[in-house]
Each structure stands twice: as structure tokens, then as C-alpha cells.
Design a protein around this motif. Structure first.
Motif, PDB file in Angstrom:
ATOM      1  N   ALA A  62       0.834  -1.204   0.000  1.00  0.00           N
ATOM      2  CA  ALA A  62       0.000   0.000   0.000  1.00  0.00           C
ATOM      3  C   ALA A  62       0.870   1.256   0.000  1.00  0.00           C
ATOM      4  O   ALA A  62       1.932   1.297   0.633  1.00  0.00           O
ATOM      5  CB  ALA A  62      -0.928   0.003   1.205  1.00  0.00           C
ATOM      6  N   THR A  63       0.414   2.265  -0.706  1.00  0.00           N
ATOM      7  CA  THR A  63       1.100   3.551  -0.743  1.00  0.00           C
ATOM      8  C   THR A  63       0.117   4.654  -0.363  1.00  0.00           C
ATOM      9  O   THR A  63      -1.095   4.461  -0.379  1.00  0.00           O
ATOM     10  CB  THR A  63       1.674   3.835  -2.147  1.00  0.00           C
ATOM     11  N   GLU A  64       0.664   5.810  -0.027  1.00  0.00           N
ATOM     12  CA  GLU A  64      -0.166   6.941   0.353  1.00  0.00           C
ATOM     13  C   GLU A  64      -0.813   7.533  -0.906  1.00  0.00           C
ATOM     14  O   GLU A  64      -0.127   7.824  -1.886  1.00  0.00           O
ATOM     15  CB  GLU A  64       0.669   8.007   1.051  1.00  0.00           C
ATOM     16  N   LYS A 288      -4.294   5.167   2.663  1.00  0.00           N
ATOM     17  CA  LYS A 288      -3.513   4.061   2.147  1.00  0.00           C
ATOM     18  C   LYS A 288      -4.339   3.307   1.105  1.00  0.00           C
ATOM     19  O   LYS A 288      -5.504   3.007   1.329  1.00  0.00           O
ATOM     20  CB  LYS A 288      -3.108   3.108   3.272  1.00  0.00           C
ATOM     21  N   ASN A 338      -1.937  -4.306   4.156  1.00  0.00           N
ATOM     22  CA  ASN A 338      -0.894  -3.379   3.753  1.00  0.00           C
ATOM     23  C   ASN A 338       0.043  -4.003   2.724  1.00  0.00           C
ATOM     24  O   ASN A 338       0.389  -3.400   1.717  1.00  0.00           O
ATOM     25  CB  ASN A 338      -0.106  -2.916   4.982  1.00  0.00           C
TER      26      ASN A 338
END
Length: 367
Positions: A62-64, A288, A338
Motif C-alpha cells: 500500500a502507498t499513500e 492508504k 498493507n
């Protein structure tokens, strides 16, 4: 005694078969002669039952993500005032011109004064006479030569005279029509020589600074918006302006179930015009999320949209996801752990809870 030919033939065939079997040269049905020949069906089925189904997997982290809510709408002037005549007369002068910027208090139209000035003079003279009568009655009353009621009557006459003066002056002032706000004059205006009756429009003044970008937000997204949020508005002309959310409707439109919002845009240069198409973009709180190719999405038995992954025990599992947005190079989804291993090839050929052999995306996959 002669033997029948059939007996002789049977004895010969039996002897030949016995000699062939004794030699050890025989063929088993369904099995090839060479070493690299295809195994028989039974052997192939048994071997396939022992091999795990291979799937191609990829590890996602997961990334912002900075989500943006896009709202299509239009621009709207801060105020649009139709300045109307409060008295009836002919237009004798029109200092303002369509399209020009005016300030609050600037003259838009001048009407013919007619007899209004003389009525002011007449009312002023009557006021002076009333003041003299009141003064004389007061002096006589102080000396006992007139009754108190006479003084009160003179005071009433004086008050009435003062009121007539104010009325005459107000009627005279109505012959000059002023702009009530700062703005730009919108066409058409009343022409010189035209007669304006009470309520007729002299000019329409549009206040364009600030300009307002309005739009409708669905009930599902209205909770993400708050007053004071920064906004970016792209006009149909391609120009981009910055502003802030200043109004959120407290109730939804009963027909569309959407909420009106207003974004205030500083417009000193007059870049934005009233009534043009505008696209408002609001930056929502970051979250996320995973960016994936829509091609790997699948459905489970209940019809839920999601992805199939592989656990550390090499067992398939289904992850329901929510599509958050997308672009040309993929879509953003939420609802995943995540870090997760997702099946990118073969997800439609396995079931939930099935043990598989995962192969990394960089490796060649053979089925």
C-alpha cells in the motif's frame, strides 16, 4: 484315421502363441515403445493429481494516495442586482456604459427633475412659516395671552412641515439612480429619452469579485467535504483558479438527492465570468491504497468484486475491494492488507481455499 483340417490349424496356432509368449516379446496396450514416449492416460492423470496448479503472483504494498473529488458545475456571480427606478420620469442622462466597472454609489441614470426642485422650495418656505408661528405662540403662552393647546397645534404644524420637506427632498434624490454595489454593468441599460416608471430597470450590475463556483455533491461524498477546504477550479477556457469552500447546503435536493456547495474564487482581474462551465477539484484526506490493473479484478461466488491472493501457506484467499478511483495506468482500490500477494494470472481458474503453487511475476509460468 484322418484328422480334420480345423484340428490341425488349431494345434498350429496354439503352438505358435506358446512359442511367442515364451520368447518374452510383447506389447502393453496404451504404452509407447520409446523411452520419451507419452505416458499412458492413467499415469498422466495420477501425476497431474499430485502436482499443484501454478498461478502467477505479485506482491503489492500500500502507498499513500491523495484522493481528489471532482465536481462539475458552473460559475455564478456573487451578486446580480437589477437597479430599478423609485419614481417615474424621463431619462435625461446616462453616465454609465454597458461593460464598464462601477463602484458603489456611482451614478447610473439621471431622471428629469420636473417640478421636484420647486416642491422642495415650497416645502422649505412652509417650514419657515411654521417655525415662526410656533415661536410666536410659545412667546404668547409664556405671557399668558394664549392657551397651551395653541402652542401644541403650532408644534404639530411645524412637525408636518418638516416631514413635507424631507419627503420633497427624497423625491428629488430619486431622480439620480446610484449603483448599490461594486460590479460590472450588464447590457441592456435604459436609453436616454426613455421613460422609466416606478419599478422599471435602469441597469443591472453584476458583482464578479469574488466569483462563485457552484456544484452538486452526492450524498455518498458530502461527508468528505467541510467549509474552508482548499479547492482548485478549472474553467471551460482552460484557466485554473484557487479558492475555498464557503457553503455546504444543509439539506439535499429532493429530486436529485444531491447537496449544493459553493467555492469562493478571488476574481479581481475578471478572469472568471458568470455562468460558464467549471470543474471543481477538492483534495480529500490522504489514505492508504493499492494501485492495480483492472484486468486482475474478479468476482467471488457471491458476486463481490475483489482480488484473489495467496497466503503464506500457499492457499488461495479472496479479498473484497472498493474501487477508489483510477487513471490511465491503473485503478486505486482499498480494503486490502498493507502488504499482500495477489494472483495476476490464473485467478479465474482456482477456487477459494485451494492449495496452489505461486510463481513470481518475473518467472515464466507454465500450466
Amino acid at each position: 484315421m484322418r484328422l480334420k483340417f480345423s484340428y490341425v490349424l488349431a494345434i498350429g496356432l496354439a503352438a505358435g502363441i506358446g512359442i511367442w509368449m515364451y520368447s518374452g516379446t510383447y506389447v502393453i496396450g496404451g504404452r509407447g515403445d520409446s523411452a520419451d514416449a507419452t505416458p499412458p492416460p492413467a499415469e498422466r492423470q495420477e501425476k497431474a493429481g499430485n502436482d499443484l496448479f501454478r498461478v502467477q503472483v505479485s506482491t503489492l504494498t500500500a502507498t499513500e494516495r491523495q484522493p481528489v473529488l471532482e465536481i462539475r458545475g458552473r460559475t455564478e456571480a456573487e451578486a446580480k442586482v437589477e437597479v430599478r427606478a423609485e419614481t417615474a420620469a424621463r431619462v435625461v442622462e446616462r453616465p454609465a456604459i454597458e461593460g464598464n466597472h462601477v463602484s458603489k454609489g456611482d451614478v447610473l441614470c439621471v431622471l428629469d427633475k420636473g417640478t421636484r426642485e420647486s416642491k422642495v422650495l415650497e416645502a422649505t418656505a412652509a417650514l419657515a412659516q411654521a417655525e415662526l408661528d410656533h415661536t410666536a405662540a410659545s412667546q404668547l403662552n409664556s405671557k399668558g395671552f394664549t392657551a397651551e393647546t395653541r402652542v401644541m397645534a403650532m408644534q404639530a404644524a411645524l412637525d408636518a412641515a418638516q416631514a413635507r420637506v424631507e419627503e420633497a427632498k427624497m423625491e428629488l434624490s430619486r431622480t439620480v439612480i446610484h449603483s448599490p454595489i461594486d460590479g460590472v454593468i450588464q447590457s441592456p441599460m435604459a436609453n436616454v429619452g426613455a421613460r422609466l416608471n416606478i419599478g422599471d430597470v435602469c441597469a443591472t450590475v453584476v458583482e464578479t469579485d469574488p466569483m462563485i463556483a457552484i456544484g452538486q455533491v452526492s450524498e455518498a461524498d458530502i461527508g468528505l467535504i467541510s467549509k474552508g477546504m482548499d479547492a482548485e477550479v478549472r474553467l471551460i477556457s482552460g484557466q485554473t483558479m484557487s479558492g475555498t469552500v464557503r457553503y455546504i447546503a444543509p439539506a439535499a435536493d429532493p429530486e436529485t438527492r444531491t447537496f449544493r456547495i459553493e467555492v469562493e474564487l478571488p476574481n479581481k482581474e475578471g478572469v472568471a465570468r458568470d455562468g460558464t462551465t467549471a470543474l471543481t477539484r477538492l483534495k480529500l484526506p490522504s489514505q492508504k491504497a493499492h494501485k492495480i490493473s483492472p484486468a486482475i479484478l474478479t468476482l467471488n461466488d457471491d458476486g463481490e468484486l475483489g482480488l484473489r491472493g495467496v497466503t503464506d501457506d500457499q492457499v488461495t484467499v479472496f479479498y473484497p475491494v472498493k474501487v477508489l478511483g483510477g487513471g490511465e495506468d491503473g485503478i486505486w482500490v482499498g480494503g486490502l492488507p498493507n502488504t499482500v500477494r495477489i494472483i495476476t494470472v490464473g485467478q479465474d481458474y482456482v477456487t477459494d481455499g485451494q492449495k496452489v503453487e505461486p510463481v513470481l511475476k518475473t518467472a515464466e509460468v507454465t500450466q
